[in-house]
Design a protein around this motif. Structure first.
Motif, PDB file in Angstrom:
ATOM      1  N   ALA A   1      73.428  25.580  33.182  1.00 32.24           N
ATOM      2  CA  ALA A   1      74.128  25.858  34.436  1.00 32.24           C
ATOM      3  C   ALA A   1      75.645  25.827  34.235  1.00 32.24           C
ATOM      4  CB  ALA A   1      73.721  24.844  35.499  1.00 32.24           C
ATOM      5  N   ALA A   2      76.125  24.867  33.422  1.00 33.17           N
ATOM      6  CA  ALA A   2      77.558  24.727  33.192  1.00 33.17           C
ATOM      7  C   ALA A   2      78.148  25.955  32.512  1.00 33.17           C
ATOM      8  CB  ALA A   2      77.849  23.483  32.353  1.00 33.17           C
TER       9      ALA A   2
ATOM     10  N   LEU B   1      78.858  21.667  38.276  1.00 37.71           N
ATOM     11  CA  LEU B   1      80.316  21.738  38.371  1.00 37.71           C
ATOM     12  C   LEU B   1      80.980  20.641  37.542  1.00 37.71           C
ATOM     13  CD1 LEU B   1      80.796  22.576  42.148  1.00 37.71           C
ATOM     14  CD2 LEU B   1      81.541  23.991  40.222  1.00 37.71           C
ATOM     15  N   VAL B   2      80.451  19.423  37.635  1.00 34.08           N
ATOM     16  CA  VAL B   2      81.005  18.315  36.851  1.00 34.08           C
ATOM     17  C   VAL B   2      80.839  18.598  35.359  1.00 34.08           C
ATOM     18  CG1 VAL B   2      80.769  15.870  36.274  1.00 34.08           C
ATOM     19  CG2 VAL B   2      80.691  16.598  38.671  1.00 34.08           C
ATOM     20  N   ALA B   3      79.676  19.125  34.965  1.00 32.60           N
ATOM     21  CA  ALA B   3      79.455  19.451  33.554  1.00 32.60           C
ATOM     22  C   ALA B   3      80.413  20.531  33.083  1.00 32.60           C
ATOM     23  CB  ALA B   3      78.013  19.898  33.345  1.00 32.60           C
TER      24      ALA B   3
ATOM     25  N   ASP C   1      82.213  14.192  27.088  1.00 36.06           N
ATOM     26  CA  ASP C   1      80.788  14.105  26.749  1.00 36.06           C
ATOM     27  C   ASP C   1      79.949  14.401  27.988  1.00 36.06           C
ATOM     28  OD1 ASP C   1      78.256  13.497  25.891  1.00 36.06           O
ATOM     29  OD2 ASP C   1      78.724  11.476  25.183  1.00 36.06           O
ATOM     30  N   ILE C   2      79.239  15.529  27.967  1.00 35.79           N
ATOM     31  CA  ILE C   2      78.419  15.911  29.121  1.00 35.79           C
ATOM     32  C   ILE C   2      77.289  14.916  29.345  1.00 35.79           C
ATOM     33  CG2 ILE C   2      76.836  17.660  30.015  1.00 35.79           C
ATOM     34  CD1 ILE C   2      78.426  19.772  28.679  1.00 35.79           C
ATOM     35  N   ALA C   3      76.739  14.387  28.258  1.00 35.09           N
ATOM     36  CA  ALA C   3      75.573  13.508  28.379  1.00 35.09           C
ATOM     37  C   ALA C   3      75.931  12.127  28.913  1.00 35.09           C
ATOM     38  CB  ALA C   3      74.903  13.364  27.014  1.00 35.09           C
TER      39      ALA C   3
ATOM     40  N   GLU D   1      77.905  11.505  39.637  1.00 36.93           N
ATOM     41  CA  GLU D   1      79.212  11.402  39.001  1.00 36.93           C
ATOM     42  C   GLU D   1      80.252  12.208  39.786  1.00 36.93           C
ATOM     43  OE1 GLU D   1      80.632  11.350  34.327  1.00 36.93           O
ATOM     44  OE2 GLU D   1      79.021  12.669  34.977  1.00 36.93           O
ATOM     45  N   GLY D   2      81.395  11.583  40.065  1.00 38.89           N
ATOM     46  CA  GLY D   2      82.493  12.244  40.759  1.00 38.89           C
ATOM     47  C   GLY D   2      83.648  12.526  39.808  1.00 38.89           C
ATOM     48  N   VAL D   3      84.516  13.437  40.218  1.00 33.99           N
ATOM     49  CA  VAL D   3      85.662  13.824  39.398  1.00 33.99           C
ATOM     50  C   VAL D   3      86.885  14.011  40.293  1.00 33.99           C
ATOM     51  CG1 VAL D   3      86.602  15.499  37.752  1.00 33.99           C
ATOM     52  CG2 VAL D   3      84.156  15.082  37.800  1.00 33.99           C
ATOM     53  N   VAL D   4      88.042  13.592  39.773  1.00 33.02           N
ATOM     54  CA  VAL D   4      89.314  13.924  40.414  1.00 33.02           C
ATOM     55  C   VAL D   4      90.172  14.666  39.395  1.00 33.02           C
ATOM     56  CG1 VAL D   4      91.441  13.060  41.454  1.00 33.02           C
ATOM     57  CG2 VAL D   4      89.261  11.983  42.020  1.00 33.02           C
ATOM     58  N   LEU D   5      90.713  15.793  39.800  1.00 29.37           N
ATOM     59  CA  LEU D   5      91.612  16.587  38.970  1.00 29.37           C
ATOM     60  C   LEU D   5      93.023  16.453  39.512  1.00 29.37           C
ATOM     61  CD1 LEU D   5      89.545  19.906  38.702  1.00 29.37           C
ATOM     62  CD2 LEU D   5      89.423  17.907  37.214  1.00 29.37           C
ATOM     63  N   ARG D   6      93.940  15.931  38.708  1.00 34.19           N
ATOM     64  CA  ARG D   6      95.360  15.898  39.088  1.00 34.19           C
ATOM     65  C   ARG D   6      95.995  17.203  38.612  1.00 34.19           C
ATOM     66  NH1 ARG D   6      99.412  12.183  39.936  1.00 34.19           N
ATOM     67  NH2 ARG D   6      97.922  11.443  41.492  1.00 34.19           N
TER      68      ARG D   6
END
Length: 562
Positions: free
Chosen positions: A174-175, A232-234, A243-245, A277-282
């Motif tokens: 998917a990624a 999306l996170v991957a 590391d995706i895993a 899992e969450g992500v923040v992009l600066r």
């Protein structure tokens, strides 16, 4: 050495030298552009165009020769249908590229930035073929992409396509899928268009929420279905070499991209949560930040005061305020003001946020023992004139900063305090002796960022007594004066605000303040002494900005306190 002589061992000619060889420029024009660049920052090519010494097309041809790339006039080129079919509209718009032709197993694309190799790498990853760049004028390129591909598809379209394609696929597949790539490109493209400083991907039970931070405030955008969260996170992890895993531990990374043809750095921080899992992009968009004192929102007298501080032969200048108040931008603007070939400037930062030409910038890596204190001791042996320390975090770093100042260097740094006077007591708490503070500290600049009223929907009004009471003793300063607000419009996303400006409290350490420091006076006593010496508080400066129609009373009350 002439401005157009390459440094010993340099790998390529400078742009000015290339353009002189092409007969576009004379030496005097190159020197004028270099002086403009030192004063205001930016790219040398941009300075040449602004001064009228070269056209953007001439700059593109010069950059192409400098980088050893083919130069292409996209207004006359006819891209092959096979090439156009390899790159979808969303990617072409987001990356600012135009496919030109296919040569065997190589796709040739037009780009506007010869240093933007990240786009080429990403296309190689997506398409599984070699990609070669040809250089084009940025404005012409953007217009040609719009002409050939039409307007960019909506975020809703990208979400729908990704939701259909990813259903039932494993995370890694998917990624890599084109619909997920397009969806992330659309999200980032819109973030840049909306001037977002951060993009938040937050996963809850059965819900994926995406929010942009614009002008310091968060607002939610249309979110994809929850089953797209992992993909999306991957995808973000793939771009930032994480590391995706590994989903149980936080990870940090970095992505270099061109969004809409502009170079953008994304600092990536993942965090494991209960629901996913969450992500923040600066978002570090170099083209959106002006490293210039003129652009910070300073009043003329305060701007002149900061200019004088940049010319100090030694001493410490501290900029203070909470996280996200613009301290680093102010320090960079001050460094840019003093940036000159006759002065050596070294910065020590965690991390290095913006590249400044002519300045030696050293990143901190605490995990391998490269700390502020350890690097600073090495920096002192590099014969600098001025040093920027990203942040004084502890007594050891403060002690080295004092040592650097006492040995004839000017030190600029940041500290986390609420206002300028309390900075003095914070240094004492860190273990710096008062006599050393009085010997080295020249000035403290406290700052806040307030949102500016949208000029497309700005209106004036007369405040009622209840609102004036919130100002307390300061109400008498504004009674009978008109206030301003933004009623909300599409341009400002109906918030009433667009952009931010700084308000500044500048404390110069004079004799009365030095006496207060030596007797270990409280922050309140230092504040009273500073006021007697002419310091205007954050609240006072904020009120002046409000009366000038730049911001609102609500912003001033939120960001300043009595």
């Amino acid at each position: 050495m002439s401005a157009d002589q390459p440094a010993p061992g340099a790998g390529r000619r400078l742009l000015g030298q290339v353009l002189k060889g092409q007969g576009v420029l004379k030496e005097g024009q190159v020197q004028e552009a270099l002086a403009e660049q030192r004063k205001h920052g930016g790219l040398i090519g941009q300075c040449l165009v602004q001064l009228g010494h070269a056209t953007s097309a001439q700059i593109a041809r010069g950059l192409a020769e400098q980088a050893g790339l083919e130069s292409v006039d996209v207004t006359r080129a006819t891209p092959e249908k096979a090439a156009l079919a390899l790159v979808d509209a969303s990617t072409a718009h987001a990356y600012g590229i135009l496919p030109l032709r296919v040569e065997g197993r190589t796709l040739v694309v037009a780009i506007a930035d010869p240093l933007n190799t990240a786009v080429l790498e990403d296309l190689r990853f997506q398409k599984g073929i070699e990609v070669r760049a040809a250089l084009a004028d940025a404005g012409a390129l953007k217009a040609r992409v719009l002409e050939l591909y039409g307007p960019e598809g909506s975020l809703s379209d990208a979400i729908r396509d990704a939701a259909r394609a990813v259903s039932g696929a494993d995370v890694q597949s998917a990624a890599k899928s084109a619909p997920v790539v397009r969806l992330l490109n659309s999200i980032l493209h819109r973030a840049i268009q909306d001037r977002a400083s951060d993009v938040h991907f937050e996963v809850f039970e059965g819900v994926l929420r995406i929010r942009y931070r614009v002008d310091g405030s968060l607002y939610e955008i249309e979110a994809p279905p929850a089953h797209l969260a992992q993909a999306l996170v991957a995808r973000i992890k793939v771009l930032s070499d994480l590391d995706i895993a590994e989903t149980r531990m936080p990870q940090d990374g970095r992505i270099e991209l061109a969004i809409d043809g502009r170079p953008v750095d994304l600092r990536v921080a993942t965090i494991p949560g209960v629901s996913g899992e969450g992500v923040v992009l600066r978002v570090l968009d170099r083209t959106a930040v002006s490293l210039d004192l003129e652009a910070l929102g300073l009043e003329a007298a305060d701007r002149d005061a900061l200019r004088r501080l940049t010319k100090l032969p030694h001493g410490i200048v501290l900029v203070t305020g909470p996280t996200g108040s613009g301290k680093t931008t102010t320090l960079y603007a001050m460094l840019q003001e003093t940036n000159d070939p006759a002065i050596k400037i070294i910065t020590v930062e965690d991390p290095v946020e913006y590249d400044i030409e002519g300045v030696v910038q050293v990143p901190i890596h605490e995990d391998i023992g490269v700390t502020y204190a350890s690097v600073l001791r090495t920096v002192l042996r590099q014969d600098p004139d001025k040093i920027l320390i990203g942040e004084i975090r502890d007594g050891e770093t403060a002690a080295v900063a004092v040592e650097a100042s006492l040995t004839g260097h000017t030190v600029f740094s940041t500290l986390h305090t609420n206002d300028a006077p309390s900075t003095v007591t914070r240094l004492v708490d860190m273990g710096v002796e008062p006599f050393l503070i009085t010997a080295t500290l020249e000035a403290v600049v406290a700052q806040r960022l307030v949102r500016t009223i949208c000029d497309a929907c700005q209106e004036r009004y007369e405040p009622d007594e209840e609102l004036l009471m919130e100002l307390g003793p300061d109400a008498e300063l504004v009674r009978g004066r008109p206030f301003w607000f933004g009623k909300g419009c599409p341009r400002c996303h109906h918030t009433g605000y667009r952009g931010r400006t700084g308000i500044f409290e500048i404390l110069r350490v004079g004799e009365e303040i030095k006496s207060a420091i030596l007797r270990r006076a409280s922050a309140g006593e230092v504040r009273d002494a500073a006021s007697r010496a002419g310091m205007r508080t954050l609240r006072e400066v904020g009120i002046q900005a409000m009366l000038a129609g730049r911001t609102t009373i609500e912003e001033v009350l939120r960001e300043t306190a009595r």
